[in-house]
Write an enzyme that holds these catalytic residues in place. Structure first.
Site, short mmCIF file in Angstrom:
data_model
loop_
_atom_site.label_atom_id
_atom_site.label_comp_id
_atom_site.label_asym_id
_atom_site.label_seq_id
_atom_site.Cartn_x
_atom_site.Cartn_y
_atom_site.Cartn_z
N ALA A 119 -3.46 7.78 -5.61
CA ALA A 119 -2.03 7.33 -5.56
C ALA A 119 -2.11 5.97 -6.14
O ALA A 119 -1.92 4.98 -5.22
CB ALA A 119 -1.46 7.60 -4.22
N ALA B 31 0.86 -1.26 -0.14
CA ALA B 31 0.10 -0.07 -0.03
C ALA B 31 0.93 1.20 -0.05
O ALA B 31 2.18 1.03 0.04
CB ALA B 31 -0.92 -0.11 1.22
N ASN B 32 0.31 2.36 0.00
CA ASN B 32 0.99 3.69 0.33
C ASN B 32 0.32 4.63 1.22
O ASN B 32 -0.94 4.41 1.72
CB ASN B 32 1.43 4.47 -1.36
CG ASN B 32 0.02 4.81 -1.89
OD1 ASN B 32 -0.66 5.55 -1.46
ND2 ASN B 32 -0.18 4.08 -2.82
N ARG B 33 0.70 5.80 1.55
CA ARG B 33 0.38 6.64 2.54
C ARG B 33 -0.82 7.42 2.22
O ARG B 33 -1.05 8.52 2.88
CB ARG B 33 1.43 7.45 3.09
CG ARG B 33 2.37 6.66 3.97
CD ARG B 33 3.64 7.43 4.61
NE ARG B 33 4.53 6.77 5.05
CZ ARG B 33 4.63 5.97 6.22
NH1 ARG B 33 3.56 5.91 6.91
NH2 ARG B 33 5.88 5.21 6.49
#
Ligand code: CTP
Ligand code: CA
Length: 226
Positions: free
Chosen positions: A99, A33-35
């Site tokens: 994102a 995942a990402n932030r």
């Protein structure tokens, strides 16, 4: 003091927005995942709905409520997001604020187990489809295709390169380096990069960035039609 969105500025328009991160499965219990918080994308969808647009918001896993007045489609992976976007077209405007994970792994169908004394697993990454570039090159391309560029260095130069490479009309660029507080935060300092130049905005709440962006999109659509 902010330019409020004219009510009805996007009446009769269909706006498709992507927001949030994507999750790329490693196995049934793990993911990459990402932030991304989804705050900016969700604020744009909400502002477009207030401006009278029919809004389809396609969002990855976020901790936010669905914005009022939007048709919300929840997805997990980049490939699911692309499929949902293709389903949602045609549209007048596409805003790619998600994102999207650049890579995925070939997910295992069963949970990967630690074997006694075995080496740690390693994963080959596979590139995900580029949703923004694909929308910008689609047969039924929206009249206005807007991307984002979250950068940590050379913000404007990278945004210009992305504008050209992805074939979109506008890039909303921002500096997300550590300390900027943009990723996950409530504020954003945006630069609107188009083929004719750069318009830099002051640091604003993400809701205010969304309002300004929606107002500009309505103007650009009207100019294109004039
Ligand atoms: N984007 C997309 N699909 C992808 C990757 C990115 O639609 N697979 C979109 C994002 O939603 C954003 C824009 O492309 O609107 C720019 O994303 P970014 O990650 O900054 O660009 P990349 O081309 O992935 O370049 P890099 O991560 O190397 O900076
Ligand atoms: Ca990327």
């Amino acid at each position: 003091s902010l330019p409020a969105v004219e009510p009805g500025a996007l009446a009769g328009r269909h706006v498709v927005v992507t927001s949030g991160p994507t999750h790329e499965a490693i196995d049934p219990v793990r993911y990459i995942a990402n932030r991304s918080s989804g705050k900016q994308g969700h604020a744009i969808a909400a502002a477009a709905a207030i401006a009278g647009a029919r809004v389809t918001l396609i969002c990855g896993p976020v901790m936010l409520p669905d914005p009022p007045g939007c048709d919300v489609i929840h997805v997990e992976s980049a490939r699911d997001m692309l499929a949902a976007v293709e389903q949602a077209l045609p549209a007048d405007v596409f805003v790619g604020a998600a994102a999207v994970a650049d890579w995925r792994v070939e997910a295992a169908t069963q949970k990967i187990k630690k074997e006694q004394g075995a080496e740690a697993p390693s994963f080959a990454l596979v590139e995900n489809p580029d949703i923004l570039a694909s929308v910008a090159r689609a047969q039924n391309r929206p009249r206005l295709v807007v991307g984002f560029a979250a950068e940590t260095t050379n913000v404007i130069a990278h945004a210009r390169e992305k504008l050209a490479r992805k074939g979109c009309d506008l890039i909303v660029a921002n500096d997300v380096s550590e300390g900027s507080g943009v990723f996950g935060g409530d504020e954003n300092e945006a630069h609107l990069v188009s083929p004719i130049g750069v318009e830099s905005w002051p640091r604003l709440r993400k809701e205010a960035v969304a309002e300004r962006l929606v107002a500009r999109l309505a103007e650009i659509l009207n100019e294109k039609e004039a």
